[in-house]
Design a protein around this motif. Structure first.
Motif, PDB file in Angstrom:
ATOM      1  N   ARG A   1      -4.730  -6.271  -2.919  1.00 41.89           N
ATOM      2  CA  ARG A   1      -5.354  -5.588  -1.784  1.00 41.89           C
ATOM      3  C   ARG A   1      -6.748  -5.111  -2.177  1.00 41.89           C
ATOM      4  O   ARG A   1      -6.959  -4.678  -3.312  1.00 41.89           O
ATOM      5  N   PRO A   2      -7.699  -5.138  -1.249  1.00 41.34           N
ATOM      6  CA  PRO A   2      -9.022  -4.562  -1.551  1.00 41.34           C
ATOM      7  C   PRO A   2      -8.929  -3.048  -1.625  1.00 41.34           C
ATOM      8  O   PRO A   2      -8.357  -2.408  -0.734  1.00 41.34           O
ATOM      9  N   ILE A   3      -9.496  -2.470  -2.663  1.00 41.50           N
ATOM     10  CA  ILE A   3      -9.382  -1.029  -2.835  1.00 41.50           C
ATOM     11  C   ILE A   3     -10.080  -0.282  -1.705  1.00 41.50           C
ATOM     12  O   ILE A   3      -9.705   0.850  -1.360  1.00 41.50           O
ATOM     13  N   GLY A   4     -11.059  -0.926  -1.083  1.00 43.64           N
ATOM     14  CA  GLY A   4     -11.731  -0.293   0.039  1.00 43.64           C
ATOM     15  C   GLY A   4     -10.833  -0.087   1.237  1.00 43.64           C
ATOM     16  O   GLY A   4     -11.130   0.734   2.117  1.00 43.64           O
ATOM     17  N   GLY A   5      -9.706  -0.812   1.254  1.00 41.73           N
ATOM     18  CA  GLY A   5      -8.776  -0.653   2.370  1.00 41.73           C
ATOM     19  C   GLY A   5      -8.128   0.712   2.423  1.00 41.73           C
ATOM     20  O   GLY A   5      -7.604   1.117   3.465  1.00 41.73           O
ATOM     21  N   LEU A   6      -8.166   1.432   1.304  1.00 45.83           N
ATOM     22  CA  LEU A   6      -7.579   2.770   1.299  1.00 45.83           C
ATOM     23  C   LEU A   6      -8.312   3.711   2.251  1.00 45.83           C
ATOM     24  O   LEU A   6      -7.730   4.680   2.736  1.00 45.83           O
ATOM     25  N   ALA A   7      -9.603   3.406   2.509  1.00 47.21           N
ATOM     26  CA  ALA A   7     -10.368   4.258   3.430  1.00 47.21           C
ATOM     27  C   ALA A   7      -9.835   4.163   4.847  1.00 47.21           C
ATOM     28  O   ALA A   7     -10.079   5.059   5.670  1.00 47.21           O
ATOM     29  N   GLU A   8      -9.093   3.091   5.145  1.00 47.61           N
ATOM     30  CA  GLU A   8      -8.549   2.906   6.485  1.00 47.61           C
ATOM     31  C   GLU A   8      -7.148   3.484   6.637  1.00 47.61           C
ATOM     32  O   GLU A   8      -6.602   3.476   7.737  1.00 47.61           O
TER      33      GLU A   8
ATOM     34  N   THR B   1       0.831  -1.209   0.000  1.00 49.62           N
ATOM     35  CA  THR B   1       0.000   0.000   0.000  1.00 49.62           C
ATOM     36  C   THR B   1       0.859   1.250   0.000  1.00 49.62           C
ATOM     37  O   THR B   1       0.587   2.219  -0.724  1.00 49.62           O
TER      38      THR B   1
END
Length: 327
Positions: free
Chosen positions: A219-226, A51
């Motif tokens: 990686r799940p792209i939604g992980g960027l929100a974290e 990331t």
């Protein structure tokens, strides 16, 4: 005198290349060295290497696209052979080398990382010998023995403190140094056809795409929100001040000083990493670290002072590389 002004064709005194070239070389080396500090700071916020390197390359991508366009103005279109070479060089020199480097930094100190990467000139020397471009000389052997003795000294001291993870981190960063050395050795002919700035922009753009694709696949792209806001700002700083800016400063320094003197000026890099590590990361400054750094710098100085082409510079003449590494 070395610091005297140089007369121009119009008779107007111009600053001597040393006056502008050395500050650029020093600034570029220090900026490159700051990369490891920023990565270590970002790791404190729970981000992983894939990331983190994706964010760095994502923010750097517009600058490399602009560099590619600017350096390619008025130049002939590239053929399939050139594009294949650029993809290969982008993979080895900027994607794989950066990924291994970021992964290794999760396990070892910024100071040890910089010393391992600074072995690059000796790796290029070995590859040149294996390819038949050069032969070992007593001076070259001495340089390698001194450099690796210094690195192993610091490595052993850190292993006593950090344990077995130091081995993994050291191997990952050494793999990064080998990957970048492959890029340096292979880029010589491509530079002649494409040009150094254009190759830098295009190969870096390829690496940016590979890093982004690696993240999207694993990686799940939604992980960027974290991702913490601090990581985003550190990545912006890494992309601009420690990636794009030092590339340009180092290329400008090479134009003024040549690759050999630029490489020698870049020896300030490991020392700046040590001092930034102490000030910003709380890393320890020990006699072992000081002695090991002195040995590594001495060995690299011996290599760069060699008069043979393959050893006199860290990269082939005109190659788009910093004096030691990076990525």
């Amino acid at each position: 005198m070395s610091g005297a002004a140089t007369p121009s064709a119009a008779g107007v005194a111009q600053p001597h290349p040393l006056r502008t070239g050395l500050p650029l070389a020093f600034a570029g080396a220090i900026a490159f060295s700051g990369k490891a500090i920023i990565v270590k700071l970002a790791y404190r916020h729970g981000v992983d290497a894939v990331t983190l390197i994706m964010l760095r390359m994502l923010f750097a991508l517009p600058f490399f696209l602009l560099l590619s366009w600017w350096a390619g103005r008025g130049k002939p279109a590239l053929g399939l052979r050139d594009w294949l070479s650029i993809v290969g060089l982008g993979f080895s020199g900027y994607y794989l080398a950066s990924l291994l480097d970021f992964m290794g930094l999760a396990y070892i100190s910024a100071s040890l990382e910089r010393l391992i990467l600074y072995l690059g000139p000796t790796i290029v020397l070995v590859m040149s010998v294996l390819l038949g471009r050069q032969r070992f000389t007593p001076r070259a052997v001495l340089a390698m023995l001194v450099s690796y003795a210094g690195t192993l000294l610091v490595f052993g001291g850190e292993m006593n403190l950090q344990g077995a993870h130091t081995v993994l981190g050291g191997l990952l960063v050494f793999g990064s140094a080998i990957s970048y050395a492959c890029y340096l050795v292979a880029s010589g002919e491509v530079v002649k056809r494409v040009g150094s700035l254009r190759l830098t922009g295009l190969a870096s753009t390829v690496a940016c795409g590979l890093c982004i694709a690696h993240f999207l696949v694993t990686r799940p792209i939604g992980g960027l929100a974290e991702v913490q806001p601090a990581v985003l700002w550190l990545s912006v700083l890494n992309a601009t001040a420690c990636t794009v800016a030092p590339v340009l400063m180092t290329m400008m320094a090479i134009e003024r000083l040549g690759p050999t003197l630029t490489a020698q000026a870049g020896m300030i890099g490991p020392m700046s990493t040590i001092f930034m590590g102490i000030a910003l990361l709380g890393e320890s400054f020990t006699p072992v670290l000081l002695l090991g750094t002195a040995l590594v710098l001495s060995g690299v100085w011996i290599v760069t002072r060699s008069r043979t082409p393959a050893a006199a510079t860290v990269a082939p003449p005109g190659a788009p590389a910093e004096p030691t590494v990076e990525r």
